[in-house]
Scaffold this active site. Structure first.
Site, PDB file in Angstrom:
ATOM      1  CD  GLU A  10      -2.783   1.328   2.921  1.00  0.00           C
ATOM      2  OE1 GLU A  10      -2.963   2.484   3.083  1.00  0.00           O
ATOM      3  OE2 GLU A  10      -2.449   0.901   3.128  1.00  0.00           O
ATOM      4  NE  ARG A  39      -0.919   8.908   5.096  1.00  0.00           N
ATOM      5  CZ  ARG A  39      -0.648   8.044   6.109  1.00  0.00           C
ATOM      6  NH1 ARG A  39       0.012   8.498   6.997  1.00  0.00           N
ATOM      7  NH2 ARG A  39      -1.658   7.127   6.359  1.00  0.00           N
ATOM      8  CB  THR A  65      -4.024   8.604   1.852  1.00  0.00           C
ATOM      9  OG1 THR A  65      -3.289   8.008   2.689  1.00  0.00           O
ATOM     10  CG2 THR A  65      -4.767  10.024   3.191  1.00  0.00           C
ATOM     11  CE  LYS A  85      -6.526   2.067   6.954  1.00  0.00           C
ATOM     12  NZ  LYS A  85      -6.334   2.753   6.060  1.00  0.00           N
TER      13      LYS A  85
END
Length: 212
Positions: free
Chosen positions: A47, A51, A74, A134
């Site tokens: 993943e 960011r 994200t 999640k």
């Protein structure tokens, strides 16, 4: 892509290894070697969080490495979904879930691991058809005991807890019947990445892969 198909795809990714590395990478030139080390250590599902300014380039580089499955973390907006897919991401991860984001992922055939923190959020996603979610931020939300408690009345949902998960507490989560895998950043610490200590990262990955 239907929510059911998305959850089926997400489950397969989660079951590849007990740990999904959560990666914050500033330099795309390091991405290929980082992915190679993690995959060699037994952690093929990666993943890459959106960011950093380099994140999409990191996804492009990691997507070239054989044996791995690269996703984008994200995801917040439809543009994030479209950009991540164009860069080569084959799954997405989000800290939460909004109808706009879910619509975008379904329209773009992007399997999503949507984030939840409460039983109500989990139930809303379950109503839509998402059975793989999640749990985030895991430790701040009460840790493994909270996830176990949520799972008791909602056994249909399986989770990937992320946020504050480490080698020290990963098994607390992995021992739960409603946990498929955990997400963690400890397998790719910034100091080792910056030092290009690929052997060290591969060793951390092997240690994490052995938790399964």
């Amino acid at each position: 892509m239907t929510p059911q198909d998305a959850s089926s795809a997400a489950a397969k990714i989660c079951l590849m290894a007990p740990v999904v590395p959560v990666l914050v990478v500033d330099d795309a030139s390091l991405a290929g070697d980082l992915a190679t080390a993690l995959i060699a250590g037994g952690l093929p599902a990666l993943e890459v969080t959106l960011r950093t300014p380099a994140a999409l380039d990191v996804i492009r580089e990691m997507a070239k490495i054989p044996g791995g499955v690269v996703g984008a973390g994200t995801l917040l907006t439809p543009k994030d979904v479209e950009d991540a897919k164009a860069a080569g991401a084959t799954f997405g991860v989000a800290p939460g879930a909004t109808d706009i984001l879910l619509d975008a992922c379904e329209a773009n055939d992007m399997p999503l691991l949507p984030g939840v923190a409460t039983a109500t959020e989990s139930m809303r996603l379950l109503e839509r058809g998402y059975t793989v979610q999640k749990f985030f931020p895991a430790e701040a939300n009460g840790g493994a005991s909270a996830l176990k408690a949520i799972g008791a009345p909602i056994p249909q949902v399986k989770f990937c807890p992320t946020g504050g998960v480490s080698l020290a507490n990963a098994m607390d989560y992995l021992s739960l019947s409603n946990t498929l895998c955990v997400g963690g950043s400890w397998v790719a610490p910034k100091d080792k990445v910056n030092a290009k200590d690929w052997a060290g990262i591969e060793a951390l990955a092997k240690e994490a892969a052995a938790l399964g």
